[in-house]
Design a protein around this motif. Sequence first.
Motif, PDB file in Angstrom:
ATOM      1  N   GLN A  50      -3.200  -3.004 -12.461  1.00 56.51           N
ATOM      2  CA  GLN A  50      -2.538  -2.184 -11.448  1.00 56.51           C
ATOM      3  C   GLN A  50      -3.041  -0.745 -11.483  1.00 56.51           C
ATOM      4  N   LEU A  51      -3.192  -0.207 -12.680  1.00 57.56           N
ATOM      5  CA  LEU A  51      -3.677   1.162 -12.821  1.00 57.56           C
ATOM      6  C   LEU A  51      -5.119   1.276 -12.332  1.00 57.56           C
ATOM      7  N   ALA A  52      -5.934   0.252 -12.611  1.00 57.95           N
ATOM      8  CA  ALA A  52      -7.326   0.265 -12.143  1.00 57.95           C
ATOM      9  C   ALA A  52      -7.390   0.263 -10.621  1.00 57.95           C
ATOM     10  N   VAL A  53      -6.511  -0.508  -9.982  1.00 52.44           N
ATOM     11  CA  VAL A  53      -6.464  -0.531  -8.518  1.00 52.44           C
ATOM     12  C   VAL A  53      -6.094   0.847  -7.982  1.00 52.44           C
ATOM     13  N   PHE A  54      -5.062   1.457  -8.553  1.00 52.85           N
ATOM     14  CA  PHE A  54      -4.642   2.777  -8.090  1.00 52.85           C
ATOM     15  C   PHE A  54      -5.754   3.806  -8.282  1.00 52.85           C
ATOM     16  N   ASP A  55      -6.362   3.809  -9.458  1.00 47.05           N
ATOM     17  CA  ASP A  55      -7.429   4.783  -9.732  1.00 47.05           C
ATOM     18  C   ASP A  55      -8.626   4.600  -8.806  1.00 47.05           C
ATOM     19  N   THR A  56      -8.938   3.357  -8.482  1.00 48.05           N
ATOM     20  CA  THR A  56     -10.111   3.071  -7.648  1.00 48.05           C
ATOM     21  C   THR A  56      -9.836   3.316  -6.168  1.00 48.05           C
ATOM     22  N   VAL A  57      -8.717   2.790  -5.684  1.00 49.69           N
ATOM     23  CA  VAL A  57      -8.428   2.838  -4.252  1.00 49.69           C
ATOM     24  C   VAL A  57      -7.873   4.200  -3.827  1.00 49.69           C
ATOM     25  N   VAL A  58      -6.980   4.756  -4.624  1.00 49.28           N
ATOM     26  CA  VAL A  58      -6.296   5.990  -4.231  1.00 49.28           C
ATOM     27  C   VAL A  58      -7.000   7.224  -4.790  1.00 49.28           C
ATOM     28  N   ARG A  71       0.846  -1.204   0.000  1.00 51.74           N
ATOM     29  CA  ARG A  71       0.000   0.000   0.000  1.00 51.74           C
ATOM     30  C   ARG A  71       0.881   1.253   0.000  1.00 51.74           C
ATOM     31  N   ASP A  72       2.007   1.149  -0.700  1.00 53.16           N
ATOM     32  CA  ASP A  72       2.939   2.276  -0.844  1.00 53.16           C
ATOM     33  C   ASP A  72       2.503   3.076  -2.070  1.00 53.16           C
ATOM     34  N   TRP A  73       1.452   3.864  -1.895  1.00 52.03           N
ATOM     35  CA  TRP A  73       0.864   4.571  -3.039  1.00 52.03           C
ATOM     36  C   TRP A  73       1.743   5.719  -3.517  1.00 52.03           C
ATOM     37  N   GLY A  74       2.543   6.291  -2.631  1.00 52.53           N
ATOM     38  CA  GLY A  74       3.479   7.314  -3.060  1.00 52.53           C
ATOM     39  C   GLY A  74       4.528   6.747  -4.006  1.00 52.53           C
ATOM     40  N   GLY A  75       5.046   5.573  -3.657  1.00 54.40           N
ATOM     41  CA  GLY A  75       6.010   4.905  -4.519  1.00 54.40           C
ATOM     42  C   GLY A  75       5.382   4.508  -5.849  1.00 54.40           C
ATOM     43  N   PHE A  76       4.147   4.032  -5.779  1.00 53.06           N
ATOM     44  CA  PHE A  76       3.434   3.641  -6.998  1.00 53.06           C
ATOM     45  C   PHE A  76       3.286   4.843  -7.926  1.00 53.06           C
ATOM     46  N   LEU A  77       2.868   5.978  -7.368  1.00 48.48           N
ATOM     47  CA  LEU A  77       2.680   7.190  -8.169  1.00 48.48           C
ATOM     48  C   LEU A  77       4.002   7.640  -8.791  1.00 48.48           C
ATOM     49  N   ARG A  78       5.096   7.458  -8.058  1.00 46.13           N
ATOM     50  CA  ARG A  78       6.398   7.901  -8.546  1.00 46.13           C
ATOM     51  C   ARG A  78       6.851   7.088  -9.766  1.00 46.13           C
ATOM     52  N   PHE A  79       6.508   5.802  -9.809  1.00 43.43           N
ATOM     53  CA  PHE A  79       7.043   4.925 -10.851  1.00 43.43           C
ATOM     54  C   PHE A  79       6.051   4.557 -11.949  1.00 43.43           C
ATOM     55  N   LYS A  80       4.758   4.796 -11.754  1.00 43.72           N
ATOM     56  CA  LYS A  80       3.785   4.224 -12.676  1.00 43.72           C
ATOM     57  C   LYS A  80       3.935   4.739 -14.112  1.00 43.72           C
ATOM     58  N   ALA A  81       4.250   5.999 -14.291  1.00 40.90           N
ATOM     59  CA  ALA A  81       4.380   6.544 -15.644  1.00 40.90           C
ATOM     60  C   ALA A  81       5.593   5.961 -16.368  1.00 40.90           C
ATOM     61  N   SER A  82       6.708   5.840 -15.664  1.00 42.44           N
ATOM     62  CA  SER A  82       7.910   5.295 -16.298  1.00 42.44           C
ATOM     63  C   SER A  82       7.743   3.808 -16.598  1.00 42.44           C
ATOM     64  N   VAL A  83       7.007   3.091 -15.744  1.00 43.84           N
ATOM     65  CA  VAL A  83       6.729   1.681 -16.035  1.00 43.84           C
ATOM     66  C   VAL A  83       5.842   1.579 -17.271  1.00 43.84           C
ATOM     67  N   ALA A  84       4.870   2.471 -17.386  1.00 44.85           N
ATOM     68  CA  ALA A  84       3.978   2.460 -18.557  1.00 44.85           C
ATOM     69  C   ALA A  84       4.773   2.621 -19.846  1.00 44.85           C
ATOM     70  N   VAL A  85       5.779   3.477 -19.832  1.00 40.73           N
ATOM     71  CA  VAL A  85       6.624   3.677 -21.019  1.00 40.73           C
ATOM     72  C   VAL A  85       7.305   2.374 -21.420  1.00 40.73           C
TER      73      VAL A  85
END
Length: 346
Positions: A255-263, A224-238
């Motif tokens: 993974q993106l659906a979980v972040f969008d829904t939960v966070v 549930r490290d959403w700050g870390g997720f936000l930091r890396f999600k765009a670069s992982v998408a690339v």
Amino acid sequence: MLTSLLFSAAVALSPAELFKTLNQLKELNDKNPAQAVALFHQAQEKLPTEPSKGLLQVYLAGLESGVRAHDYDAVSDIVAQLSRDSWQAYLQGEHIHVIGSVAIYHRRMHDYEYAEQLNKCALNYVADEKQYARIANNLAVVYRFTGQHKKATGILKEAMMLSDDREIIANIKNNLGNLYFDGNSYRNAQLMYIRAFLFHSETEQFGHAAGTGLNLLNTQIHLRDWGGFLRFKASVAVQVNASGQAVFSDFYQWQLAVFDTVVEKRQLQATTQEKLIASMPTLIGSELTPSVDLYVQLLNNTPISEAWRKAKAKHQPVQFNKPEGGRIVIKRWCNRGVSSATQSWG
């Protein structure tokens, strides 16, 4: 693409055509192994009969295609060809490539005992730290899947101590991350994945970068490290987009659906819901299934929960292309007893 290598005359491929075939195999191996192995089979009857260094590279690329596509015929045919006397002078330094690839093929067939034997055989042909690390990584995966985590960790740490090659170390760290993840040591896993992801991204190894990046995001969801997720999600998408691999895209959209829904507290859109359900056949029964279990729980969406329950209930294990011949035994280089249930070459 495949039709470009069809020729009407029954003659061997020219050096230029051989080079073109090799490049197409390499390109397809990362993006579409099924097409790659189809290309190899198409070109197979046109390959020259006289051994050469260029032809060897085509066979090794075809071997990779066969392993990735679980194609028994391609793997066994290539092993049979390279086991012939005429090829031995060209195989110096490549034995480990052939044996290691066949070991991966059997590991993916869940024949872990035989995969372990082949990897141990490959160790006899190790010539440098890079080759040792490759086999150590392969052995570690076998040990991981058979619950021998202590052995897996030990051989990876030994390989890392012996190496100063950054690519080798990145691959080892990804596998160590997997072991930490299995043991619920998510903080340690996250650290390993970050280091591996940064290296593979920097060197534009898109497939490896996408895989380690998705591992990283998965670990951050578990933490549930959403700050870390936000930091890396765009670069992982690339990296996922650059890899061109559908399974990576499928897992990332979960993974993106979980972040969008939960966070982000966004309502799951109908189109996203349909995409998640459509991806279930690809993800069910894989190593990713336990993580998707968590994602389904976090999404708390009735249609998705019901679709996932039904998908798991009707799932049948994948039946790979494995005829009664069973194991592909490389008797010439790994001289072990061969049972009546195995296919022996050399």
